[in-house]
Design a protein around this motif. Structure first.
Motif, short mmCIF file in Angstrom:
data_model
loop_
_atom_site.label_atom_id
_atom_site.label_comp_id
_atom_site.label_asym_id
_atom_site.label_seq_id
_atom_site.Cartn_x
_atom_site.Cartn_y
_atom_site.Cartn_z
N ASN A 96 8.13 45.95 33.89
CA ASN A 96 7.46 44.68 34.20
C ASN A 96 8.48 43.71 34.73
O ASN A 96 9.68 43.85 34.46
CB ASN A 96 6.81 44.11 32.94
CG ASN A 96 5.66 44.97 32.48
OD1 ASN A 96 4.84 45.41 33.29
ND2 ASN A 96 5.62 45.25 31.19
N LYS A 97 8.00 42.72 35.48
CA LYS A 97 8.91 41.67 35.94
C LYS A 97 9.63 41.09 34.73
O LYS A 97 9.00 40.88 33.68
CB LYS A 97 8.12 40.56 36.64
CG LYS A 97 7.83 40.83 38.12
CD LYS A 97 7.21 39.60 38.76
CE LYS A 97 6.56 39.89 40.10
NZ LYS A 97 7.43 40.00 41.24
N GLY A 98 10.93 40.88 34.85
CA GLY A 98 11.70 40.31 33.74
C GLY A 98 12.35 41.38 32.87
O GLY A 98 13.22 41.08 32.06
N GLU A 99 11.90 42.64 33.03
CA GLU A 99 12.51 43.71 32.24
C GLU A 99 13.57 44.43 33.07
O GLU A 99 13.54 44.41 34.30
CB GLU A 99 11.44 44.73 31.83
CG GLU A 99 10.45 44.21 30.80
CD GLU A 99 9.30 45.19 30.56
OE1 GLU A 99 8.45 44.86 29.74
OE2 GLU A 99 9.26 46.26 31.21
N SER A 100 14.47 45.10 32.38
CA SER A 100 15.53 45.83 33.10
C SER A 100 14.99 47.15 33.64
O SER A 100 13.98 47.68 33.14
CB SER A 100 16.70 46.10 32.16
OG SER A 100 16.30 46.98 31.14
N ASP A 127 10.44 45.51 41.15
CA ASP A 127 9.45 44.43 41.27
C ASP A 127 10.04 43.09 40.88
O ASP A 127 9.32 42.11 40.65
CB ASP A 127 8.18 44.76 40.46
CG ASP A 127 8.46 45.07 39.01
OD1 ASP A 127 9.58 44.77 38.55
OD2 ASP A 127 7.57 45.62 38.34
N ASP A 128 11.36 43.07 40.82
CA ASP A 128 12.08 41.86 40.46
C ASP A 128 13.46 42.03 41.10
O ASP A 128 13.94 43.16 41.19
CB ASP A 128 12.25 41.86 38.93
CG ASP A 128 12.20 40.46 38.37
OD1 ASP A 128 12.17 39.51 39.16
OD2 ASP A 128 12.22 40.34 37.12
N TRP A 129 14.06 40.95 41.52
CA TRP A 129 15.39 41.10 42.15
C TRP A 129 16.30 39.97 41.70
O TRP A 129 15.98 38.80 41.89
CB TRP A 129 15.26 41.13 43.68
CG TRP A 129 16.57 41.45 44.35
CD1 TRP A 129 17.33 40.63 45.11
CD2 TRP A 129 17.25 42.71 44.29
NE1 TRP A 129 18.45 41.29 45.53
CE2 TRP A 129 18.44 42.57 45.05
CE3 TRP A 129 17.00 43.95 43.66
CZ2 TRP A 129 19.36 43.60 45.22
CZ3 TRP A 129 17.92 44.97 43.83
CH2 TRP A 129 19.08 44.80 44.60
N ILE A 133 19.64 43.19 38.06
CA ILE A 133 18.99 44.39 38.61
C ILE A 133 19.95 45.04 39.62
O ILE A 133 20.12 46.27 39.62
CB ILE A 133 17.67 44.02 39.32
CG1 ILE A 133 16.72 43.32 38.35
CG2 ILE A 133 17.04 45.22 39.99
CD1 ILE A 133 15.79 44.17 37.55
N ARG A 134 20.59 44.23 40.44
CA ARG A 134 21.54 44.78 41.42
C ARG A 134 22.64 45.58 40.73
O ARG A 134 22.99 46.68 41.16
CB ARG A 134 22.16 43.63 42.26
CG ARG A 134 23.31 44.05 43.16
CD ARG A 134 22.82 45.01 44.27
NE ARG A 134 23.88 45.59 45.09
CZ ARG A 134 24.53 46.71 44.78
NH1 ARG A 134 24.28 47.39 43.68
NH2 ARG A 134 25.46 47.18 45.60
N ARG A 135 23.14 45.02 39.61
CA ARG A 135 24.22 45.70 38.87
C ARG A 135 23.75 47.00 38.23
O ARG A 135 24.53 47.91 38.00
CB ARG A 135 24.77 44.77 37.79
CG ARG A 135 25.93 43.89 38.28
CD ARG A 135 26.64 43.20 37.14
NE ARG A 135 25.80 42.21 36.50
CZ ARG A 135 25.67 40.94 36.93
NH1 ARG A 135 26.35 40.53 37.99
NH2 ARG A 135 24.88 40.10 36.31
N GLU A 136 22.44 47.07 37.94
CA GLU A 136 21.91 48.27 37.28
C GLU A 136 21.75 49.46 38.23
O GLU A 136 21.63 50.60 37.77
CB GLU A 136 20.52 47.96 36.73
CG GLU A 136 20.48 47.35 35.36
CD GLU A 136 19.06 47.48 34.82
OE1 GLU A 136 18.22 46.66 35.20
OE2 GLU A 136 18.80 48.43 34.05
N LEU A 137 21.69 49.19 39.53
CA LEU A 137 21.31 50.27 40.46
C LEU A 137 22.21 51.51 40.38
O LEU A 137 21.70 52.62 40.31
CB LEU A 137 21.27 49.74 41.90
CG LEU A 137 20.06 48.87 42.26
CD1 LEU A 137 20.17 48.41 43.72
CD2 LEU A 137 18.75 49.62 42.05
#
Ligand code: DUC
Ligand code: ZN
Length: 457
Positions: A96-100, A127-129, A133-137
């Motif tokens: 969901n938006k806001g989740e990792s 669904d969120d940026w 999130i970038r660091r998780e990719l």
């Protein structure tokens, strides 16, 4: 124990070859002739086509949509897949938006683990940026997730052009590939409001509020963003001639664009929505919607000349009781169709039976291309020494009729009821084990998570 499938035609992307297949444990050990003395068990498959296990790169099992959950979870969905010759599915993990992303991935592992009867992987929905999130990719790639999904519609999931462009650049740098749901959100929202305000609340307003041009506009915009980001993309569930025209324009500019379509866009027309009976019409509600006549022929042409690389299902199943939620307001009909159980039969019948594709081309769109695009080649998507022994034994002479009766899907209906097939699936092997025999699923919940590499582009 070594097992020989003897007497069949082995179908690869470059065509059929008369060869026997020696299976050793979970893998193919050899493909050739005169292998009898190496086998302890021999199964006669004379007259059969042996396809690599089909791969469905687009399913939604156990997904919450419109305040309800899909009828099929990973148990029934994966059994449904196997019965239709699909030995590997790639589902969409949806934080969901806001989740990792990590949270979304763990959730999808919980949903699938110990339930799936076929092999499976996950695309990750972005669904969120934000910087987190970038660091998780990179960690996602380490976890076997090399493909992603972004939505250009649905307020709960879309991220807008700026964030989509930034995510595109990040995935490009990491060697990933994203699929895009292309529909113009603003236009659809405005049209929905117009139809509801004039009392046009039935399923017939669903396709009218999601016109072909709204897909073509989003495809065009997506491809211009991809041009600027200098990245390949895949357009999922492409449904219109106009959108395919936009793909052609981008390819003429030198861009790398992959295209997926689905059986319902090839076989059905939008008159399905204009039936008197609510339940008859509502069962076809999905997005993009089933299209006006003319689009189907354009998509068939696109398949025949190699412009469309894969056929997936977007399997997202709801029972007719669930579809009832939209009586009086079509926007409340949970969107999605069951399809994972029928894709192989429909595609063979329509495309090979209809002389649109050769059997080799069919193997490309159902198995080889998704294996390459989704980082599973050559473990999946081909019958060759060292590959997983995922094999569909197809009897081209045993015509049948598609019906919901006996299906593993919990949808309770099929959009293709009464469709007369060319041939049928006799049996399916998953990693060397007989998983389906004459329509009966024998496999237990032993599906494996497939750790996927970067796409072969
Ligand atoms: N379309 C559907 O109809 N259902 C699920 C998701 C999607 O894109
Ligand atoms: Zn989908």
């Amino acid at each position: 124990m070594k097992h020989l499938l003897k007497g069949g035609l082995v179908v690869g992307g470059s065509g059929p070859v008369r060869a026997d297949v020696l299976i050793d444990g979970e893998q193919v050990a050899a493909v050739g002739l005169n292998l009898d003395n190496m086998a302890q068990q021999i199964t006669d498959v004379t007259g059969m086509l042996l396809f690599p296990g089909f791969i469905d790169g687009h399913t939604h099992f156990d997904l919450d949509v419109c305040n309800t959950t899909t009828a099929d979870d990973f148990y029934s969905g994966s059994r449904s897949a196997l019965r239709g010759g699909t030995t590997t599915i790639v589902d969409f993990a949806c934080p969901n938006k806001g989740e990792s992303l990590r949270h979304g991935l763990e959730l999808w592992h919980q949903k699938a683990g110990g339930k799936a009867a076929c092999d499976y992987g996950f695309h990750m929905t972005i669904d969120d940026w934000n910087p987190d999130i970038r660091r998780e990719l990179p960690a996602m790639f380490d976890e076997g997730i090399s493909t992603f999904k972004m939505y250009m519609t649905y307020p709960a999931m879309m991220i807008g052009d700026r964030d989509m462009f930034s995510a595109m650049e990040a995935l490009r740098d990491l060697g990933g590939l994203a699929g895009y749901h292309c529909e113009n959100s603003g236009v659809i929202d405005a049209l929905i409001a117009q139809y509801l305000s004039t009392g046009d609340t039935g399923p017939g307003a669903h396709p009218l509020s999601r016109p072909a041009a709204a897909e073509a506009e989003a495809v065009s915009r997506l491809l211009r963003l991809a041009e600027i980001a200098e990245t390949p993309v895949i357009i999922v569930h492409l449904s219109t001639a106009a959108a395919l025209e936009e793909v052609r324009a981008a390819r003429r500019r030198g861009q790398t664009v992959f295209v997926e379509t689905c059986p319902h866009y090839l076989l059905l027309q939008d008159d399905v929505y204009f039936q008197e009976d609510y339940s008859q019409a509502a069962r076809y509600v999905c997005a993009p919607p089933i299209r006006e006549i003319g689009n189907q022929a354009a998509l068939l042409y696109g398949l025949a000349n190699g412009e469309i690389q894969t056929i997936a299902t977007d399997h997202c199943s709801f029972t007719l009781q669930q579809k009832d939620a939209g009586r009086g307001d079509f926007t409340k009909i949970p969107g999605g169709l069951p399809g994972v159980e029928t894709r192989g039969l429909l595609a063979y019948s329509l495309l090979v039976g209809g002389h649109v594709l050769s059997v080799g081309q069919l193997a490309q769109v159902l198995a080889e291309n998704p294996a390459k695009l989704y980082g599973m080649w050559p473990r999946k998507g081909v019958i060759a020494p060292g590959s997983d022994a995922d094999i569909v034994v197809y009897d081209p002479k045993a015509d049948t009729v598609i019906t919901a009766e006996g299906q593993e899907s919990r949808a309770g209906y099929t959009p293709f009821e009464g469709f007369q097939t060319c041939g049928s699936i006799r049996s399916v092997y998953l990693r060397g084990s007989l998983a389906v025999d004459k329509g009966v699923v024998l496999a237990g919940s032993h599906g494996k998570y497939i750790h996927r590499d970067c796409p072969m582009l």
